[in-house]
Design a protein around this motif. Structure first.
Motif, PDB file in Angstrom:
ATOM      1  N   GLY A   1       0.794  -1.229   0.000  1.00  0.00           N
ATOM      2  CA  GLY A   1       0.000   0.000   0.000  1.00  0.00           C
ATOM      3  C   GLY A   1       0.820   1.270   0.000  1.00  0.00           C
ATOM      4  O   GLY A   1       0.247   2.360   0.090  1.00  0.00           O
ATOM      5  N   ASN A   2       2.129   1.148  -0.113  1.00  0.00           N
ATOM      6  CA  ASN A   2       3.005   2.327  -0.094  1.00  0.00           C
ATOM      7  C   ASN A   2       3.393   2.688  -1.529  1.00  0.00           C
ATOM      8  O   ASN A   2       4.011   1.886  -2.230  1.00  0.00           O
ATOM      9  CB  ASN A   2       4.259   2.031   0.742  1.00  0.00           C
ATOM     10  CG  ASN A   2       5.120   3.258   0.958  1.00  0.00           C
ATOM     11  OD1 ASN A   2       5.373   4.031   0.043  1.00  0.00           O
ATOM     12  ND2 ASN A   2       5.579   3.437   2.191  1.00  0.00           N
ATOM     13  N   THR A   3       3.043   3.876  -1.937  1.00  0.00           N
ATOM     14  CA  THR A   3       3.304   4.291  -3.317  1.00  0.00           C
ATOM     15  C   THR A   3       4.778   4.190  -3.677  1.00  0.00           C
ATOM     16  O   THR A   3       5.129   3.777  -4.793  1.00  0.00           O
ATOM     17  CB  THR A   3       2.836   5.742  -3.533  1.00  0.00           C
ATOM     18  OG1 THR A   3       1.450   5.842  -3.186  1.00  0.00           O
ATOM     19  CG2 THR A   3       3.011   6.161  -4.975  1.00  0.00           C
ATOM     20  N   GLU A   4       5.667   4.552  -2.754  1.00  0.00           N
ATOM     21  CA  GLU A   4       7.098   4.545  -3.050  1.00  0.00           C
ATOM     22  C   GLU A   4       7.687   3.139  -3.074  1.00  0.00           C
ATOM     23  O   GLU A   4       8.770   2.924  -3.625  1.00  0.00           O
ATOM     24  CB  GLU A   4       7.851   5.389  -2.016  1.00  0.00           C
ATOM     25  CG  GLU A   4       7.498   6.869  -2.062  1.00  0.00           C
ATOM     26  CD  GLU A   4       8.261   7.668  -1.022  1.00  0.00           C
ATOM     27  OE1 GLU A   4       9.249   8.329  -1.396  1.00  0.00           O
ATOM     28  OE2 GLU A   4       7.880   7.614   0.160  1.00  0.00           O
ATOM     29  N   LEU A   5       6.982   2.182  -2.482  1.00  0.00           N
ATOM     30  CA  LEU A   5       7.498   0.815  -2.397  1.00  0.00           C
ATOM     31  C   LEU A   5       6.728  -0.170  -3.268  1.00  0.00           C
ATOM     32  O   LEU A   5       7.117  -1.335  -3.372  1.00  0.00           O
ATOM     33  CB  LEU A   5       7.447   0.326  -0.937  1.00  0.00           C
ATOM     34  CG  LEU A   5       8.336   1.049   0.055  1.00  0.00           C
ATOM     35  CD1 LEU A   5       7.993   0.637   1.483  1.00  0.00           C
ATOM     36  CD2 LEU A   5       9.799   0.764  -0.233  1.00  0.00           C
ATOM     37  N   SER A   6       5.663   0.281  -3.877  1.00  0.00           N
ATOM     38  CA  SER A   6       4.767  -0.644  -4.559  1.00  0.00           C
ATOM     39  C   SER A   6       5.450  -1.392  -5.692  1.00  0.00           C
ATOM     40  O   SER A   6       5.174  -2.580  -5.919  1.00  0.00           O
ATOM     41  CB  SER A   6       3.538   0.111  -5.085  1.00  0.00           C
ATOM     42  OG  SER A   6       3.930   1.209  -5.892  1.00  0.00           O
ATOM     43  N   LEU A   7       6.362  -0.746  -6.419  1.00  0.00           N
ATOM     44  CA  LEU A   7       7.051  -1.430  -7.510  1.00  0.00           C
ATOM     45  C   LEU A   7       7.862  -2.613  -6.979  1.00  0.00           C
ATOM     46  O   LEU A   7       7.724  -3.744  -7.458  1.00  0.00           O
ATOM     47  CB  LEU A   7       7.969  -0.454  -8.248  1.00  0.00           C
ATOM     48  CG  LEU A   7       8.868  -1.073  -9.327  1.00  0.00           C
ATOM     49  CD1 LEU A   7       8.028  -1.715 -10.425  1.00  0.00           C
ATOM     50  CD2 LEU A   7       9.808  -0.024  -9.920  1.00  0.00           C
ATOM     51  N   ALA A   8       8.716  -2.353  -5.972  1.00  0.00           N
ATOM     52  CA  ALA A   8       9.538  -3.430  -5.420  1.00  0.00           C
ATOM     53  C   ALA A   8       8.674  -4.489  -4.742  1.00  0.00           C
ATOM     54  O   ALA A   8       8.960  -5.693  -4.832  1.00  0.00           O
ATOM     55  CB  ALA A   8      10.544  -2.852  -4.426  1.00  0.00           C
ATOM     56  N   ALA A   9       7.609  -4.063  -4.055  1.00  0.00           N
ATOM     57  CA  ALA A   9       6.764  -5.016  -3.331  1.00  0.00           C
ATOM     58  C   ALA A   9       6.009  -5.939  -4.284  1.00  0.00           C
ATOM     59  O   ALA A   9       5.937  -7.153  -4.058  1.00  0.00           O
ATOM     60  CB  ALA A   9       5.787  -4.255  -2.434  1.00  0.00           C
ATOM     61  N   THR A  10       5.442  -5.381  -5.333  1.00  0.00           N
ATOM     62  CA  THR A  10       4.692  -6.231  -6.268  1.00  0.00           C
ATOM     63  C   THR A  10       5.621  -7.210  -6.990  1.00  0.00           C
ATOM     64  O   THR A  10       5.244  -8.361  -7.237  1.00  0.00           O
ATOM     65  CB  THR A  10       3.947  -5.373  -7.295  1.00  0.00           C
ATOM     66  OG1 THR A  10       4.868  -4.483  -7.956  1.00  0.00           O
ATOM     67  CG2 THR A  10       2.854  -4.552  -6.633  1.00  0.00           C
ATOM     68  N   MET A  11       6.824  -6.771  -7.303  1.00  0.00           N
ATOM     69  CA  MET A  11       7.774  -7.674  -7.952  1.00  0.00           C
ATOM     70  C   MET A  11       8.226  -8.781  -7.003  1.00  0.00           C
ATOM     71  O   MET A  11       8.354  -9.945  -7.393  1.00  0.00           O
ATOM     72  CB  MET A  11       8.975  -6.883  -8.478  1.00  0.00           C
ATOM     73  CG  MET A  11       8.627  -5.923  -9.594  1.00  0.00           C
ATOM     74  SD  MET A  11      10.045  -5.052 -10.306  1.00  0.00           S
ATOM     75  CE  MET A  11      10.822  -6.371 -11.213  1.00  0.00           C
ATOM     76  N   ALA A  12       8.469  -8.425  -5.717  1.00  0.00           N
ATOM     77  CA  ALA A  12       8.869  -9.439  -4.742  1.00  0.00           C
ATOM     78  C   ALA A  12       7.747 -10.448  -4.515  1.00  0.00           C
ATOM     79  O   ALA A  12       7.994 -11.665  -4.431  1.00  0.00           O
ATOM     80  CB  ALA A  12       9.255  -8.769  -3.427  1.00  0.00           C
ATOM     81  N   LEU A  13       6.518  -9.977  -4.422  1.00  0.00           N
ATOM     82  CA  LEU A  13       5.397 -10.889  -4.215  1.00  0.00           C
ATOM     83  C   LEU A  13       5.210 -11.809  -5.414  1.00  0.00           C
ATOM     84  O   LEU A  13       4.909 -13.004  -5.262  1.00  0.00           O
ATOM     85  CB  LEU A  13       4.115 -10.086  -3.954  1.00  0.00           C
ATOM     86  CG  LEU A  13       2.877 -10.911  -3.597  1.00  0.00           C
ATOM     87  CD1 LEU A  13       3.132 -11.766  -2.368  1.00  0.00           C
ATOM     88  CD2 LEU A  13       1.673 -10.001  -3.377  1.00  0.00           C
ATOM     89  N   LYS A  14       5.412 -11.277  -6.602  1.00  0.00           N
ATOM     90  CA  LYS A  14       5.328 -12.117  -7.792  1.00  0.00           C
ATOM     91  C   LYS A  14       6.399 -13.199  -7.775  1.00  0.00           C
ATOM     92  O   LYS A  14       6.136 -14.365  -8.101  1.00  0.00           O
ATOM     93  CB  LYS A  14       5.464 -11.260  -9.055  1.00  0.00           C
ATOM     94  CG  LYS A  14       5.331 -12.045 -10.348  1.00  0.00           C
ATOM     95  CD  LYS A  14       5.385 -11.131 -11.571  1.00  0.00           C
ATOM     96  CE  LYS A  14       5.235 -11.935 -12.859  1.00  0.00           C
ATOM     97  NZ  LYS A  14       5.256 -11.075 -14.064  1.00  0.00           N
ATOM     98  N   ASP A  15       7.624 -12.830  -7.357  1.00  0.00           N
ATOM     99  CA  ASP A  15       8.719 -13.804  -7.318  1.00  0.00           C
ATOM    100  C   ASP A  15       8.443 -14.927  -6.326  1.00  0.00           C
ATOM    101  O   ASP A  15       8.604 -16.108  -6.653  1.00  0.00           O
ATOM    102  CB  ASP A  15      10.036 -13.103  -6.955  1.00  0.00           C
ATOM    103  CG  ASP A  15      10.559 -12.229  -8.081  1.00  0.00           C
ATOM    104  OD1 ASP A  15      10.184 -12.474  -9.242  1.00  0.00           O
ATOM    105  OD2 ASP A  15      11.344 -11.301  -7.798  1.00  0.00           O
ATOM    106  N   ILE A  16       8.058 -14.579  -5.098  1.00  0.00           N
ATOM    107  CA  ILE A  16       7.885 -15.638  -4.100  1.00  0.00           C
ATOM    108  C   ILE A  16       6.626 -16.459  -4.378  1.00  0.00           C
ATOM    109  O   ILE A  16       6.591 -17.652  -4.083  1.00  0.00           O
ATOM    110  CB  ILE A  16       7.884 -15.086  -2.665  1.00  0.00           C
ATOM    111  CG1 ILE A  16       6.749 -14.089  -2.441  1.00  0.00           C
ATOM    112  CG2 ILE A  16       9.230 -14.464  -2.330  1.00  0.00           C
ATOM    113  CD1 ILE A  16       6.647 -13.629  -0.979  1.00  0.00           C
ATOM    114  N   SER A  17       5.601 -15.854  -4.968  1.00  0.00           N
ATOM    115  CA  SER A  17       4.406 -16.645  -5.306  1.00  0.00           C
ATOM    116  C   SER A  17       4.698 -17.611  -6.446  1.00  0.00           C
ATOM    117  O   SER A  17       4.122 -18.698  -6.513  1.00  0.00           O
ATOM    118  CB  SER A  17       3.248 -15.720  -5.679  1.00  0.00           C
ATOM    119  OG  SER A  17       3.512 -15.031  -6.883  1.00  0.00           O
ATOM    120  N   ARG A  18       5.616 -17.227  -7.336  1.00  0.00           N
ATOM    121  CA  ARG A  18       5.996 -18.107  -8.437  1.00  0.00           C
ATOM    122  C   ARG A  18       6.845 -19.277  -7.955  1.00  0.00           C
ATOM    123  O   ARG A  18       6.611 -20.424  -8.327  1.00  0.00           O
ATOM    124  CB  ARG A  18       6.764 -17.299  -9.482  1.00  0.00           C
ATOM    125  CG  ARG A  18       7.252 -18.117 -10.689  1.00  0.00           C
ATOM    126  CD  ARG A  18       8.265 -17.334 -11.508  1.00  0.00           C
ATOM    127  NE  ARG A  18       9.478 -17.078 -10.728  1.00  0.00           N
ATOM    128  CZ  ARG A  18      10.052 -15.888 -10.630  1.00  0.00           C
ATOM    129  NH1 ARG A  18       9.521 -14.831 -11.236  1.00  0.00           N
ATOM    130  NH2 ARG A  18      11.146 -15.723  -9.906  1.00  0.00           N
TER     131      ARG A  18
END
Length: 965
Positions: A530-547
Motif C-alpha cells: 500500500g506504499n506508493t514509493e514501495l509498490s514497484l519493489a513489493a509487487t515484484m517481490a510478491l510475484k517472485d515468491i508466489s511463483r
C-alpha cells in the motif's frame, strides 16, 4: 552510375558549388545526399584532383581529399591494373608537394595508406621502405615538416588497415607483409627518437609505435623502445602518448610467447604505481587515467600468467600482488562516483577476468589462489560496500548522474557476485558482520542508513550465485540473513525498505526450499503493497515468491489475497502494478479450496468487470476510456495466467485430469472458464463498439489466447463463442494477435474428425481475409506484421496439422503466389516466415497427396524467385532463409531440382549479369551435392550471392547499398 544525378552533371565545377553551398549554411538534405553519391561515383576519380588544387577553398580541398580517400580505400576494384602506377605516382607527388591545411593533408595520407594496402606485394614490393626513402632526402634540421608528414603517414597505414574492409585472404596477405616490415619500422622509429629532440616529432613517433604494434610485439627485440617509452612517462608532454603505446604493447596477444620478458616488463612497470597513487591522493583523477589504463590492460591481458607467477615464486607473487593492490587502490579511490570521480569503474572488467581464471585453475592451484587472492577480494568487497552507498544529497544530482550511479551499482553487484565465487562462505560471514554493525548503527542514528542499504544490496547481488550453488540447501548463513530481515529498521527509510524487498524476491528460489522462513518475510512484502514509493519493489517481490514458493505459501494464501485486495482499492498503485498483482493473486486463489475461490475473487474483480461493462457501451470512447478498457483486459490476462486449479501430470492423458471434481465427486469448472463465460458478452460489445481500434482488439485477442492456454481442452464448450468473437475482430481489423489465437485451435483440434469441417472453413476464411487485406495495401510493407504472423501460423499448421490443407475450398495457389512475392520484401520477419512456410509446404507435400501437384507445377517458379533473391533482389542478410527452401527442394524433389538448375544455368544474365555460365554450373553442382549438410549449403549460397552482386572479394558495395544504389 550515370554521368548525371537529378539533372546535375557530376563534374568539378558543380561539386565545388555544392560543397560551398553545404558549408554556407544553406545546405539541404538533398545537397548532402547528392554530395555523398558524388563522392562514391566513378567520376570522383577525375574531379577530386581538381578540387585539391591550392587556389580552392579549404572546404573544397577537404572534400576533394576525402573523395580520394574513399575511392582508393573502398572502390579500388573500379580501377584497372594498368591504372595503378599512374595513380601511385600522382598520389605520392601530391603528398610530397602539398602545402595546404593539415586536415586536408591527413585525408591525403589516408588515400596513400589505402594505396599501400591495396598495392602491397602485388604491385608494390617494399612500400614502407620506399616511403621512408622518398621522404628522407627532404628532412633537414631546419625543416621538420617532411619527417612529421612521414610519421603521420606511417601511423595512418596500420590504422587504415584496421578499418578497411578486405577479403579474408587479402587481409592475411597484407598483414603478413606489414608484419614483415615491423622490425625495420621499429628500428627507423628508434633512430628518429634518438636523433630528435623536437617534442612534436617524438609524440608522433610514439603514436606510430602504438599503431604498428598491432602487427606484433617481439619483446626480445623491443627492449630499447620500452626503455625509451618508460623514460618518456615522466615527461609531461610525452607521458600520455607513452602510456598509450605501452598499453598497446602489453595487450598484444603475441606477448604471451615471451613470459620471461613479460615478467621483466611487469617489474619495470610496477614502480609507476607511485604516479597513480600520487594522482589519486591529490584528487587528480583525470591525470591518473593513462597509468591506470596501463595497469588494468596488463592485468586483463595476462591474468592467467599472473596467477602462474604468483603461485610459483616469491618474486612473482610480490610483483603480482603489488599490481593488483594498485588496481584495488583505484577501485577504492576516496571520492563520490560519478560527481567527483569516474575512474573507480574502470577495473570492473579486471576483477571479473581474474576470478574467472582463478576458478578455472586445477584444484591444487585453485586452493593456492584462494589463500593468496582471498584477502584481496575481501578488501574489494569492503571497498564495494563503501562505494555503493547512496549520497544522502543525491536528490541534487542531475538525471544523467543518477543513471550513471545506478549502472555503477549494477557493476558493483556483479563484482560482489564474482567475489562470492572465490570467497564462498567467507563472504557471507563478512556480510553478516556488516549487516549486524550497520543495523546497530542505524538503530542509534537513522542517518547511517546508506551503509545498511549498501550491505543489503550486496546480499541481493549474491542471491543469483547462491541460487545456482550446489551447497545452498545446507547453508545456514542464508537462514541467518533472512531471519534478520524483520529486525531491520527498514520502516525508517524507503531505500532500505525497497532493497529489503529486492532481497526477498532475489532469494525466492532459496525460500522455496526453506518454507519455515516464509513467515518472516511474507508480512514484510504485504505490508509494503500500500506504499506508493514501495509498490514497484513489493509487487515484484510478491510475484517472485508466489511463483517459486507456490505450494509453501498455502498457509498464507488468505492473508496475501486480503493484502492484494486492500492495495488494489487503496489508490496507491498504478495500473501496471495492479496488473502485476494479478499474477500472485491467481497463484494464491488456486491454493484455496475450489468452493472458496470465486467468493474470494468476486470483491476484487467485480469493480473492474462493472467498469468494463459500462465502458463497453460507449461507441466512440475517448483516450481515457480506451486506456481503462485495455487495463481491465490486461488485468484479466495476468490473472488467467496463474489461476489454474487443474493438476496435470506428464504421464497422464490430459482427458483423465482435465475434468475437476469437488468433494462430492461432482464436476467442477475451472474459475477461468466461469469468468470467461460471463465475460464473453462484454468482450463482444467492446469489439463491436471498437472494431477499428487495433490496440483494443489486440488486447482482446491476447486475453482470449491466454484463456485458451490456461484452459487447454477445457475451453471446448466455449470454442465456438471464442472463435466467433475472434473472427468478428479479424474481419473488422485483421490483427496478428488473432492469428496467434486461432493457431492454437488448429493445433489443438486439427486431428479430431468432428472438428475437421469447421477448422477447414475457419482456415479458408482466415486465408481469404488475410490475402484480401495484404492486397489492399499500396505495398506489401504496409502489412508487414500481419504477413509475418500469417505465414508463421500457416507454417506451424503445416508442421503440426498438415491435413487441414487437404481442402478444396482453400486457394493454395494464391497462398503460394503471395509467399513467393513476400520473399522480395525488405523486412526480415515476413521474409523469414514466408520462407519457413514454403519450406514446410515442400517438406510435407510428399505426405499430403493433393499438395504434390502444387509443388510439381509451381516449384520452378519458387526456385527462380529464390534465385532472384539470392542474386540481388533481396537483402543479403536474408540469404540463409532462402537456403532452407533450396535444401527442402533438394531433399523432396531432387529430379525437379535438377531441371530447375539446368534452366537457371541456360538463362543468360540470370540471376545476375555478373554470373558466368561456368560459375552457375559450379553452383548447381555444389547445391545438388548437398542434400543433408545445411551448413555447407549455406556457405555455397552465400558465396554465389556475393558473386551475383559483384561483391566477391570486396565489401565496397556496402556503401552503395546504404544509399539504395
Amino acid at each position: 552510375m550515370a554521368g548525371t544525378l537529378a539533372g546535375v552533371e557530376l563534374n568539378a565545377e558543380n561539386v565545388e558549388k555544392a560543397v560551398l553551398q553545404f558549408y554556407q549554411s544553406s545546405a539541404t538534405q538533398e545537397t548532402h545526399q547528392w554530395l555523398t553519391i558524388a563522392q562514391i561515383s566513378p567520376q570522383a576519380w577525375n574531379f577530386a584532383w581538381e578540387l585539391i588544387r591550392p587556389e580552392k577553398s579549404p572546404e573544397v580541398q577537404f572534400f576533394g581529399a576525402s573523395c580520394l580517400a574513399v575511392k582508393v580505400s573502398r572502390y579500388w576494384a573500379e580501377l584497372k591494373a594498368e591504372q595503378h602506377p599512374a595513380l601511385r605516382k600522382k598520389l605520392l607527388d601530391t603528398i610530397v608537394t602539398y602545402q595546404g591545411p593539415k586536415i586536408v593533408l591527413t585525408r591525403i595520407c589516408v588515400a596513400v595508406s589505402g594505396l599501400v594496402i591495396h598495392s602491397v606485394s602485388d604491385n608494390w614490393q617494399q612500400p614502407i621502405q620506399d616511403l621512408i626513402n622518398m621522404f628522407q632526402p627532404h628532412i633537414t634540421t631546419e625543416n621538420m615538416r617532411p619527417l612529421a608528414l612521414l610519421l603521420e603517414l606511417l601511423t595512418v597505414i596500420p590504422e587504415e588497415f584496421s578499418t578497411l574492409l578486405l577479403p579474408s585472404q587479402r587481409r592475411a596477405q597484407v598483414r603478413n607483409h606489414l608484419t614483415g616490415s615491423l622490425t625495420g619500422m621499429l628500428q627507423f622509429l628508434m633512430q628518429v627518437l634518438n636523433q630528435q629532440t623536437n617534442s612534436e616529432v617524438s609524440i608522433q613517433a610514439f603514436k606510430c609505435i602504438q599503431a604498428w604494434v598491432q602487427f606484433g610485439v617481439p619483446l626480445d627485440e623491443s627492449g630499447e623502445i620500452i626503455e625509451r617509452l618508460l623514460a618518456a612517462v615522466h615527461d609531461e608532454e610525452l607521458s600520455d602518448v607513452a602510456f598509450e603505446a605501452l598499453s598497446s604493447m602489453v595487450t598484444h596477444p603475441d606477448t604471451h610467447k615471451y613470459p620471461n620478458h613479460l615478467m621483466a616488463l611487469l617489474k619495470r612497470l610496477i614502480p609507476l604505481d607511485r604516479i597513480l597513487i600520487d594522482y589519486i591522493g591529490e584528487g587528480s583523477y583525470e591525470c591518473a587515467l593513462p597509468v591506470l589504463t596501463l595497469f588494468i590492460s596488463f592485468g586483463e591481458s595476462h591474468s592467467r600468467l599472473m596467477i602462474d607467477w604468483a603461485t610459483s615464486s616469491q618474486d612473482g607473487r610480490e610483483s603480482v600482488l603489488r599490481l593488483i593492490s594498485t588496481i584495488l587502490y583505484a577501485s577504492s579511490c576516496p571520492a563520490q562516483f560519478p560527481t567527483q570521480e569516474t575512474i573507480s569503474e574502470m577495473p570492473f572488467g579486471f576483477w571479473y577476468i581474474l576470478q574467472d581464471d582463478i576458478i578455472a585453475c586445477e584444484p591444487d592451484q585453485y586452493q593456492q589462489c584462494v589463500a593468496l587472492f582471498g584477502p584481496v577480494y575481501t578488501a574489494l568487497v569492503n571497498t564495494m560496500l563503501m562505494k555503493s552507498m547512496y549520497d544522502p544529497k543525491d536528490d541534487q544530482w542531475t538525471a544523467d548522474q543518477r543513471e550513471s550511479f545506478r549502472c555503477y551499482r549494477t557493476d558493483i553487484a556483479d563484482t560482489i557476485m564474482y567475489s562470492f565465487n572465490i570467497l564462498r562462505d567467507g563472504l557471507l560471514h563478512s556480510l553478516l558482520q556488516h549487516l549486524d554493525s550497520s543495523i546497530s548503527a542505524c538503530l542509534t542514528s537513522p542517518a547511517a542508513w546508506p551503509a545498511l542499504e549498501a550491505c543489503l544490496h550486496a546480499w541481493y547481488a549474491v542471491a543469483e550465485s547462491l541460487a545456482d550453488s550446489d551447497e545452498e540447501e545446507a547453508n545456514p548463513l542464508l537462514s541467518m540473513f533472512l531471519a534478520k530481515l524483520p529486525i531491520i529498521p527498514f520502516s525508517k527509510n524507503i531505500r532500505v525498505f525497497s532493497t529489503v524487498l529486492d532481497c526477498i524476491g532475489g532469494f525466492s528460489d532459496w525460500l522455496a526450499m526453506h518454507p519455515q522462513l516464509l513467515p518472516h518475510v511474507t508480512p514484510i512484502v504485504t505490508s509494503a503493497l500500500g506504499n506508493t514509493e514501495l509498490s514497484l519493489a513489493a509487487t515484484m517481490a510478491l510475484k517472485d515468491i508466489s511463483r517459486d514458493c507456490t505450494d509453501s505459501m498455502r498457509p498464507y494464501a488468505g492473508e496475501v489475497i486480503d493484502a492484494i485486495h486492500q492495495s488494489t482499492v487503496s489508490g496507491c498503485l498504478n495500473t501496471g502494478e495492479i496488473i502485476r498483482l494479478m499474477y500472485p493473486l491467481g497463484k494464491m486463489l488456486a491454493l484455496l479450496p475450489t468452493q472458496q475461490i470465486l467468493p474470494r475473487l468476486e470483491p476484487i474483480l467485480s469493480p473492474h468487470l462493472q467498469l468494463i461493462n459500462s465502458l463497453s457501451l460507449s461507441p466512440a470512447p475517448d483516450q481515457q476510456t480506451r486506456q481503462k478498457i485495455i487495463f481491465v483486459l490486461k488485468l484479466l490476462g495476468s490473472l488467467f495466467q496463474t489461476l489454474n486449479i487443474t493438476r496435470r501430470s506428464d504421464d497422464q492423458p490430459e482427458s483423465e485430469t482435465s475434468q475437476l471434481r469437488n468433494s462430492l465427486g461432482e464436476p467442477v469448472d475451472q474459475p477461468v472458464f466461469i469468468i470467461l463465460k460471463q465475460f464473453l458478452p462484454m468482450l463482444d460489445k467492446v469489439c463491436q463498439n471498437n472494431p477499428q481500434d487495433s490496440e483494443i482488439i489486440d488486447s482482446v485477442c491476447a486475453l482470449l489466447k491466454q484463456s485458451v492456454s490456461t484452459l487447454q481442452d477445457e475451453i471446448r464448450p466455449l470454442t465456438q463463442d471464442v472463435v466467433t468473437l475472434t473472427m468478428t475482430c479479424y474481419r473488422a481489423t485483421p490483427q496478428p494477435a488473432a492469428l496467434d489465437l486461432v493457431k492454437q485451435f488448429f493445433v489443438m483440434y486439427g486431428r479430431e474428425t468432428e472438428m475437421e469441417g469447421p477448422l477447414k472453413s475457419l482456415m479458408c476464411e482466415i486465408c481469404n481475409i488475410s490475402l484480401r487485406t495484404i492486397q489492399s495495401g499500396a505495398t506489401m510493407s504496409d502489412h508487414a506484421d500481419l504477413i509475418d504472423c500469417f505465414f508463421a501460423m500457416l507454417g506451424q499448421v503445416l508442421k503440426k496439422q498438415a491435413g487441414l490443407f487437404v481442402n478444396n475450398e482453400l486457394d493454395s495457389l494464391l497462398l503460394l503466389q503471395c509467399a513467393i512475392h513476400t520473399l522480395t520484401m525488405p523486412e526480415q520477419h515476413p521474409v523469414k516466415s514466408a520462407a519457413m512456410f514454403l519450406t514446410q509446404l515442400i517438406t510435407v507435400s510428399r505426405e499430403v497427396e493433393n499438395l504434390v501437384p502444387l509443388v510439381n507445377q509451381h516449384g520452378e517458379q519458387v526456385f527462380m524467385q529464390v534465385m532472384k533473391c539470392i542474386g540481388g533482389e533481396s537483402n543479403r542478410t536474408f540469404i540463409d532463409f532462402f537456403t532452407d527452401i533450396l535444401l527442402a527442394l533438394n531433399k523432396k524433389y531432387f529430379d525437379n531440382m535438377c531441371r530447375y538448375m539446368n534452366a537457371m544455368v541456360s538463362t543468360e544474365n540470370f540471376p545476375s549479369p555478373l554470373c558466368s555460365k561456368e560459375s552457375k554450373e559450379n553452383f548447381a553442382r555444389l547445391v545438388l551435392k548437398e542434400r543433408a549438410n545445411k551448413r555447407k549449403l549455406q556457405e555455397t549460397v552465400r558465396e554465389f550471392s556475393l558473386l551475383s552482386r559483384g561483391l566477391m572479394g570486396s565489401e565496397y558495395a556496402s556503401q552503395m547499398v546504404k544509399f539504395g544504389l
